[in-house]
Design a protein around this motif. Structure first.
Motif, short mmCIF file in Angstrom:
data_model
loop_
_atom_site.label_atom_id
_atom_site.label_comp_id
_atom_site.label_asym_id
_atom_site.label_seq_id
_atom_site.Cartn_x
_atom_site.Cartn_y
_atom_site.Cartn_z
N GLU A 219 0.82 -1.20 0.00
CA GLU A 219 0.00 0.00 0.00
C GLU A 219 0.86 1.26 0.00
N ILE A 220 2.01 1.19 0.65
CA ILE A 220 2.93 2.35 0.66
C ILE A 220 3.45 2.61 -0.74
N MET A 221 3.79 1.52 -1.47
CA MET A 221 4.30 1.71 -2.82
C MET A 221 3.22 2.22 -3.77
N LEU A 222 1.98 1.83 -3.50
CA LEU A 222 0.91 2.21 -4.41
C LEU A 222 0.51 3.68 -4.28
N VAL A 223 0.97 4.36 -3.23
CA VAL A 223 0.66 5.79 -3.13
C VAL A 223 1.58 6.62 -4.00
N SER A 224 2.56 5.99 -4.63
CA SER A 224 3.44 6.71 -5.55
C SER A 224 2.65 7.11 -6.79
N PRO A 225 3.16 8.10 -7.55
CA PRO A 225 2.44 8.54 -8.75
C PRO A 225 2.29 7.45 -9.80
N MET A 226 3.10 6.42 -9.73
CA MET A 226 3.03 5.37 -10.73
C MET A 226 1.77 4.53 -10.53
N ARG A 227 1.18 4.09 -11.63
CA ARG A 227 -0.03 3.32 -11.57
C ARG A 227 0.20 1.97 -10.88
N PRO A 228 -0.81 1.43 -10.20
CA PRO A 228 -0.64 0.15 -9.48
C PRO A 228 -0.20 -0.99 -10.40
N GLN A 229 -0.71 -1.00 -11.64
CA GLN A 229 -0.32 -2.07 -12.55
C GLN A 229 1.18 -2.06 -12.82
N MET A 230 1.74 -0.87 -12.97
CA MET A 230 3.17 -0.77 -13.25
C MET A 230 4.00 -1.17 -12.04
N VAL A 231 3.48 -0.90 -10.84
CA VAL A 231 4.18 -1.33 -9.63
C VAL A 231 4.30 -2.85 -9.59
N VAL A 232 3.20 -3.51 -9.89
CA VAL A 232 3.19 -4.98 -9.87
C VAL A 232 4.11 -5.53 -10.95
N ILE A 233 4.05 -4.96 -12.17
CA ILE A 233 4.91 -5.42 -13.25
C ILE A 233 6.38 -5.18 -12.92
N ALA A 234 6.67 -4.06 -12.25
CA ALA A 234 8.05 -3.76 -11.87
C ALA A 234 8.61 -4.81 -10.92
N LYS A 235 7.76 -5.36 -10.06
CA LYS A 235 8.22 -6.40 -9.15
C LYS A 235 8.45 -7.73 -9.87
N ALA A 236 7.81 -7.92 -11.02
CA ALA A 236 7.99 -9.16 -11.78
C ALA A 236 9.21 -9.11 -12.70
N VAL A 237 9.67 -7.91 -13.06
CA VAL A 237 10.79 -7.78 -13.99
C VAL A 237 12.06 -8.48 -13.50
N PRO A 238 12.47 -8.33 -12.22
CA PRO A 238 13.69 -9.02 -11.78
C PRO A 238 13.62 -10.53 -11.94
N TYR A 239 12.45 -11.11 -11.72
CA TYR A 239 12.32 -12.56 -11.87
C TYR A 239 12.38 -12.97 -13.34
N PHE A 240 11.97 -12.08 -14.22
CA PHE A 240 12.13 -12.35 -15.64
C PHE A 240 13.62 -12.36 -16.02
N LEU A 241 14.37 -11.43 -15.45
CA LEU A 241 15.81 -11.40 -15.73
C LEU A 241 16.51 -12.63 -15.17
N LEU A 242 16.14 -13.03 -13.95
CA LEU A 242 16.76 -14.22 -13.36
C LEU A 242 16.35 -15.48 -14.11
N SER A 243 15.12 -15.51 -14.61
CA SER A 243 14.69 -16.67 -15.40
C SER A 243 15.50 -16.78 -16.69
N SER A 244 15.92 -15.65 -17.23
CA SER A 244 16.77 -15.68 -18.42
C SER A 244 18.10 -16.37 -18.11
N ILE A 245 18.63 -16.12 -16.91
CA ILE A 245 19.86 -16.81 -16.49
C ILE A 245 19.60 -18.31 -16.35
N ASN A 246 18.42 -18.67 -15.81
CA ASN A 246 18.07 -20.09 -15.69
C ASN A 246 17.99 -20.76 -17.05
N ILE A 247 17.41 -20.08 -18.02
CA ILE A 247 17.32 -20.64 -19.36
C ILE A 247 18.71 -20.91 -19.92
#
Length: 382
Positions: A219-247
């Motif tokens: 909830e603290i992060m969601l009070v930022s000017p960035m839209r909630p959807q982008m907050v959630v996607i931003a948290k998924a990006v690091p796992y996408f990068l790490l999954s690339s290493i796994n591949i």
């Protein structure tokens, strides 16, 4: 300030905020060594276990031989059986009575009986019989061993007859395409890629967002000017990068450790793997929106996804042999379609023209899961 400059300034600020969230999550993963080990270590461990330990090949099976002829021909055939990587001659029996006793002791899985006058029959009548007696308490192993032994005997026959066709004989010529040595790794590597990427991406994405909600920091992060959807996607990006290493690690281990070639386009294989990774991350976002705690998210990610991935993806059990309802359910398992793609591109060497349908299905799953996940997050967290 002009409206255009103001919009550019807002876009630049939103971009900086987005990457700051991505950096924050990367630092969190880096500090959490256990999570980092799961993300990067589990794929390596699983590909090694499935590639070397859990294989459908049967090697170094102990067999017994009852040689009633004891001539040069039978000695040569026994030597070829023993030289094969599939068999080790454990016992040399002297009578039929000893065969059942050897099976009951659990020492052998196959008995080879060579009748008397084996060499004489082969020379004068061009016919000689070999009896294979297998322990069918495990029918799959028994069938595999008899096939291996038959292949060795036929190779011996071809060498003796110089591959000459005998009168009124029917010869069956068998060719194994794509995997002539019948290595189990050719089947397990695509399946492990599907299982590891789905479970790791889904589980870690679902848990990390649920943890933020439990701690009250989401909830603290969601009070930022960035839209909630982008907050959630931003948290998924690091796992996408790490999954690339796994591949990359899975493909390197497959080629250099398990000797599984990449016969198709490497670029296409990586692109399809990244597409499947995005599907898995979207599924994790959807689970995190439905789960109220980390325990629930873990349960759904492991139990509810692990069994369908293993049972209904096709790499453990043939889907064609399943009842019609299970075959229909398997169509909604993303791992099934990715397994078909990897096996086709990596092993068979086909191109996009052969896997466009599976690629389109995964793309549709990605759009559906991502849309539903973002909408649910928008409703619950905004």
């Amino acid at each position: 300030m002009k409206p255009q400059q103001h919009n550019q300034s807002k876009t630049g600020a939103a971009r900086r905020q987005f990457f700051s969230f991505v950096k924050k999550e990367l630092l969190h993963i880096w500090r959490d060594k256990r999570t980092l080990f799961i993300l990067l270590g589990m794929p390596v461990v699983q590909i090694i276990i499935f590639g070397f330990a859990l294989t459908n090949e049967v090697k170094n099976s102990k067999i017994a031989v009852l040689d009633q002829s004891k001539d040069a021909a039978t000695s040569s055939l026994i030597a070829e059986l023993n030289a094969s990587r599939y068999f080790d001659v454990e016992e040399n029996l002297t009578s039929y009575k000893e065969i059942e006793a050897a099976f009951k002791k659990g020492k052998i899985k196959l008995a080879v009986v060579l009748p008397s006058q084996f060499s004489e029959d082969l020379k004068h009548t061009n016919k000689a019989s070999v009896q294979l007696i297998a322990d069918a308490s495990d029918p799959n192993v028994a069938n595999t061993l008899t096939n291996y032994a038959t292949a060795v005997v036929m190779d011996y026959q071809d060498r003796v007859t110089n591959k000459q066709r005998l009168p009124y004989s029917i010869q069956v010529e068998t060719r194994m395409l794509y995997n002539p040595q019948l290595k189990g790794a050719y089947n397990f590597v695509p399946g492990v890629m599907a299982m590891v990427l789905l479970l790791v991406c889904t589980m870690m994405t679902a848990i990390t967002i649920v943890r933020e909600k439990e701690m009250g920091t989401m909830e603290i992060m969601l009070v930022s000017p960035m839209r909630p959807q982008m907050v959630v996607i931003a948290k998924a990006v690091p796992y996408f990068l790490l999954s690339s290493i796994n591949i990359a690690s899975i493909l390197l281990l497959s080629v250099f450790a398990l000797e599984v070639p990449i016969n198709g386009s490497l670029v296409l294989l990586i692109a399809e793997s990244l597409l499947f990774t995005l599907v898995s991350l979207s599924l994790g976002l959807l689970i995190s929106s439905a789960a109220g705690s980390q325990q629930v998210a873990m349960f759904i990610s492991l139990v509810a996804l692990f069994l369908p991935t293993v049972m209904l993806s096709g790499f453990m059990f043939p889907i064609e042999n399943m009842p019609f309802p299970l075959r229909m359910v398997s169509n909604i398992v993303p791992a099934k379609w990715f397994y078909i793609i990897v096996r086709s591109v990596m092993i068979k060497g086909v191109g996009l023209a052969a896997v466009w349908k599976e690629t389109l299905i995964l793309t549709g799953m990605l759009l559906f899961l991502l849309t539903v996940a973002i909408k649910r997050f928008k409703i619950r967290l905004q």
